[in-house]
Design an enzyme around this catalytic site. Structure first.
Site, PDB file in Angstrom:
ATOM      1  N   LYS A   1      -2.855  -6.722   8.634  1.00 51.42           N
ATOM      2  CA  LYS A   1      -2.776  -5.795   7.492  1.00 51.42           C
ATOM      3  C   LYS A   1      -2.871  -4.327   7.901  1.00 51.42           C
ATOM      4  O   LYS A   1      -2.329  -3.462   7.238  1.00 51.42           O
ATOM      5  CB  LYS A   1      -3.918  -6.086   6.509  1.00 51.42           C
ATOM      6  CG  LYS A   1      -3.492  -6.867   5.297  1.00 51.42           C
ATOM      7  CD  LYS A   1      -4.509  -6.787   4.158  1.00 51.42           C
ATOM      8  CE  LYS A   1      -5.877  -7.293   4.530  1.00 51.42           C
ATOM      9  NZ  LYS A   1      -6.842  -7.281   3.427  1.00 51.42           N
TER      10      LYS A   1
ATOM     11  N   ASP B   1      -9.948  -9.705  -2.183  1.00 52.75           N
ATOM     12  CA  ASP B   1     -10.605 -10.254  -0.991  1.00 52.75           C
ATOM     13  C   ASP B   1     -12.092  -9.906  -0.955  1.00 52.75           C
ATOM     14  O   ASP B   1     -12.939 -10.748  -0.639  1.00 52.75           O
ATOM     15  CB  ASP B   1      -9.924  -9.718   0.272  1.00 52.75           C
ATOM     16  CG  ASP B   1      -8.420  -9.938   0.249  1.00 52.75           C
ATOM     17  OD1 ASP B   1      -7.969 -10.784  -0.543  1.00 52.75           O
ATOM     18  OD2 ASP B   1      -7.705  -9.264   1.002  1.00 52.75           O
TER      19      ASP B   1
ATOM     20  N   HIS C   1      -0.216 -11.097  -4.708  1.00 58.37           N
ATOM     21  CA  HIS C   1       0.360  -9.765  -4.897  1.00 58.37           C
ATOM     22  C   HIS C   1       0.320  -9.339  -6.356  1.00 58.37           C
ATOM     23  O   HIS C   1       1.251  -8.681  -6.840  1.00 58.37           O
ATOM     24  CB  HIS C   1       1.808  -9.703  -4.354  1.00 58.37           C
ATOM     25  CG  HIS C   1       1.864  -9.591  -2.857  1.00 58.37           C
ATOM     26  ND1 HIS C   1       1.687  -8.400  -2.203  1.00 58.37           N
ATOM     27  CD2 HIS C   1       2.051 -10.530  -1.900  1.00 58.37           C
ATOM     28  CE1 HIS C   1       1.785  -8.609  -0.892  1.00 58.37           C
ATOM     29  NE2 HIS C   1       1.990  -9.896  -0.679  1.00 58.37           N
TER      30      HIS C   1
ATOM     31  N   ARG D   1     -11.408 -15.886   2.763  1.00 61.37           N
ATOM     32  CA  ARG D   1     -10.980 -16.542   1.529  1.00 61.37           C
ATOM     33  C   ARG D   1      -9.604 -17.164   1.690  1.00 61.37           C
ATOM     34  O   ARG D   1      -8.820 -16.778   2.555  1.00 61.37           O
ATOM     35  CB  ARG D   1     -10.941 -15.562   0.363  1.00 61.37           C
ATOM     36  CG  ARG D   1      -9.976 -14.388   0.527  1.00 61.37           C
ATOM     37  CD  ARG D   1      -8.648 -14.562  -0.189  1.00 61.37           C
ATOM     38  NE  ARG D   1      -7.704 -13.495   0.134  1.00 61.37           N
ATOM     39  CZ  ARG D   1      -6.827 -13.563   1.100  1.00 61.37           C
ATOM     40  NH1 ARG D   1      -6.752 -14.624   1.881  1.00 61.37           N
ATOM     41  NH2 ARG D   1      -5.981 -12.563   1.325  1.00 61.37           N
TER      42      ARG D   1
HETATM   43  C1  GLA Z   1      -3.968  -8.901   0.811  1.00 60.74           C
HETATM   44  C2  GLA Z   1      -4.708  -7.834  -0.002  1.00 60.74           C
HETATM   45  C3  GLA Z   1      -5.108  -8.385  -1.358  1.00 60.74           C
HETATM   46  C4  GLA Z   1      -3.914  -9.023  -2.071  1.00 60.74           C
HETATM   47  C5  GLA Z   1      -3.180  -9.986  -1.154  1.00 60.74           C
HETATM   48  C6  GLA Z   1      -1.913 -10.518  -1.779  1.00 60.74           C
HETATM   49  O1  GLA Z   1      -4.841  -9.939   1.134  1.00 60.74           O
HETATM   50  O2  GLA Z   1      -5.853  -7.414   0.681  1.00 60.74           O
HETATM   51  O3  GLA Z   1      -5.679  -7.361  -2.130  1.00 60.74           O
HETATM   52  O4  GLA Z   1      -3.053  -8.030  -2.573  1.00 60.74           O
HETATM   53  O5  GLA Z   1      -2.863  -9.392   0.079  1.00 60.74           O
HETATM   54  O6  GLA Z   1      -2.197 -11.258  -2.910  1.00 60.74           O
END
Ligand code: GLA
Length: 398
Positions: free
Chosen positions: A215, A171, A33, A26
Site C-alpha cells: 500500500k 482496517d 473499496h 483483518r
Molecule cells: C485498503 C484500505 C482500506 C480499504 C481497502 C479496500 O485495505 O486501507 O481502507 O479501502 O483497501 O476495501
C-alpha cells in the site's frame, strides 16, 4: 514470548520491556473499496497479529526494531510535526501513529520497541494498519494516557495517510474493535461497529496470491486513483442539483429508490467513472444483504454475494489480477460457497467461504492447483489458512 524478550534484551539492553501490545490483521468478508465512500463494510480480525514489546524512555526519542530483517531499526525524535522517512519506509507507519497521539493526546514520552509480526507483509491483510494501531496504543501506554477506542481508530485511520495512501477507516477500526467469533459491520462518520456472530459451521479460507500489493509502495498510486474516481463520480451528481437535489454523499445515493439508483448510474457519461460508481453503490447494497444472510446462517446467499463482489471488483473496479481470478475459480470448483479478492486488490489475498466439511477441500485444491507450481516461502501457514474471527488489539502490562 521469552524468545521475543531475549531479542528485546539483545537489541536494547536492560531493563526489560514494560508492555506487550498486540493488534490483529483483518480479512474483509465483503464491502471492498467503499469505506472511503462512507459506506459500511464487513470484515473480521484474523488470529495473526503484530506484537510489540515496549519500554518507556525518559526522553522524547523513539527507537524501533523489527524481528523481520527486511525492516531495519529506526530512531526519531517526537515533535508535533515529524518529518517522514523516504516514501515506502516502514518507519513511517510508526511516525504516523506517534505524531497523531502527540498532536491529539500529548505531550507523550519516548520508547524503545521491538516489533514482531505474524502477518504477511503486502498480502492484503492489513499488517500496516495493525502496526499503526499497535504503535498508537504503545504511545498512549508509555505516556499513561487513555483514549476512547472508536475515537482512536478514527484518528489513526486519518493519521495513516501520512504514508501517502489515502486509505479509508476499515482496517484500523477492525484491528482495534474486533470481537472474537464475530464479524463487524463498520459504519463511518461517525464510526460505529455492529457485531454479527459468524455461524459455527462457516469457515473462511484466506489464501495469498503471492503477488505483493504494498500500500505504501507500488499500489499506492493505483489505490489513490480509484479513490479519486469514486469521488469524481459522486461530484457529478452533487454538481447537478436540478437532476439530483439533496445528493451530497454515497449514503444519500444508496438510500434512493432502486429505479433512481439505476438512473443515477446511467446518468454518468464517462464509462470508467460510471463503472466505479456502479461498483460502489452495488457493493454497498451487497454488504447489507450479506449481514442479513450471516444473521440467518444462509451460507449460499452469503457466498453468492461474495462472488458478485469479486466480479464487480474485477470488471467495474478493475483491481483484480489473473492470479486472484484463478484462485477464486479453484476455490469455487473445490466446493466453496463463495470467493473473492479481499483488501485493496492488485495482488494480496482471496477469501473463500465454505462449511466445516468442505474447507479442507478448498485448502487442498489451492495447494495442488495454485501453490504446487510456484515457489512458495517456508511460512505457507501464514499465507494459506482458515480464519477464526478473533478479538481486537490489547495492551498488557508486564
Ligand atoms: C485498503 C484500505 C482500506 C480499504 C481497502 C479496500 O485495505 O486501507 O481502507 O479501502 O483497501 O476495501
Amino acid at each position: 514470548m521469552s524468545d521475543l524478550a531475549n531479542r528485546f534484551a539483545t537489541q536494547f539492553g536492560p531493563p526489560g520491556p514494560a508492555y506487550l501490545i498486540s493488534a490483529p490483521g483483518r480479512v474483509n468478508l465483503i464491502g471492498e473499496h467503499i469505506d472511503y465512500a462512507g459506506l459500511p463494510v464487513l470484515p473480521v480480525a484474523v488470529q495473526r497479529q503484530v506484537r510489540v514489546l515496549v519500554r518507556p524512555r525518559a526522553d522524547r526519542t523513539v527507537r524501533v526494531a523489527n524481528c523481520d530483517p527486511a525492516f531495519p531499526p529506526r530512531t526519531f525524535a517526537i515533535t508535533n510535526d515529524i518529518d517522514p522517512f523516504p516514501v515506502g519506509d516502514w518507519g513511517n507507519y510508526i511516525k504516523a501513529a506517534v505524531q497523531h497521539v502527540e498532536q491529539r493526546y500529548g505531550p507523550i514520552g519516548g520508547f524503545d520497541a521491538l516489533v514482531d509480526s505474524a502477518l504477511p507483509v503486502a498480502a492484503g491483510l492489513s499488517s500496516s494498519s495493525a502496526l499503526v494501531i499497535a504503535t498508537g496504543l504503545t504511545a498512549l501506554a508509555v505516556s499513561r494516557r487513555d483514549a476512547p477506542a472508536l475515537e482512536l481508530a478514527e484518528g489513526l485511520a486519518l493519521a495513516e495517510q501520512y504514508v501517502g495512501t489515502r486509505g479509508g477507516g476499515m482496517d484500523q477500526a477492525i484491528s482495534l474493535g474486533a470481537r472474537e467469533g464475530a464479524a463487524a459491520k463498520i459504519e463511518f462518520a461517525p464510526l460505529h461497529l455492529t457485531y454479527v456472530p459468524v455461524p459455527h459451521e462457516w469457515r473462511f479460507v484466506v489464501a495469498s496470491s503471492l503477488v505483493a500489493a504494498e500500500k505504501s509502495g507500488a499500489v499506492q498510486e493505483a489505490y489513490n486513483n480509484r479513490r479519486r474516481d469514486v469521488e469524481s463520480a459522486l461530484a457529478l451528481l452533487v454538481g447537478d442539483v436540478v437532476r439530483w437535489p439533496g445528493i451530497e454523499s454515497y449514503r444519500d445515493v444508496v438510500s434512493l429508490p432502486a429505479v433512481e439508483i439505476d438512473a443515477a448510474i446511467s446518468s454518468i457519461a464517462d464509462e470508467t467513472l460510471r463503472r466505479r460508481f456502479r461498483h460502489v453503490v452495488r457493493e454497498g447494497a451487497r454488504v447489507l444483504a450479506a449481514e442479513q444472510a450471516m444473521r440467518r446462517s444462509d451460507l449460499e446467499a452469503f457466498g453468492e454475494l461474495m462472488c458478485a463482489s469479486h466480479v464487480s471488483l474485477r470488471d467495474d473496479f478493475e483491481v483484480s489480477r489473473a492470479e486472484l481470478n484463478e484462485m477464486v475459480d479453484i476455490a469455487m470448483e473445490a466446493g466453496a460457497a463463495g470467493a473473492r479478492l479481499t483488501g485493496a486488490g492488485f495482488g494480496g489475498c482471496i477469501v473463500a467461504l465454505s462449511d466445516r466439511g468442505t474447507a479442507p477441500d478448498v485448502v487442498t485444491a489451492l495447494r495442488k492447483r495454485y501453490y504446487a507450481s510456484r515457489s512458495v516461502p517456508d511460512d505457507l501457514d501464514n499465507l494459506l489458512f482458515v480464519t477464526e474471527p478473533s478479538g481486537g488489539a490489547s495492551v498488557s502490562a508486564l
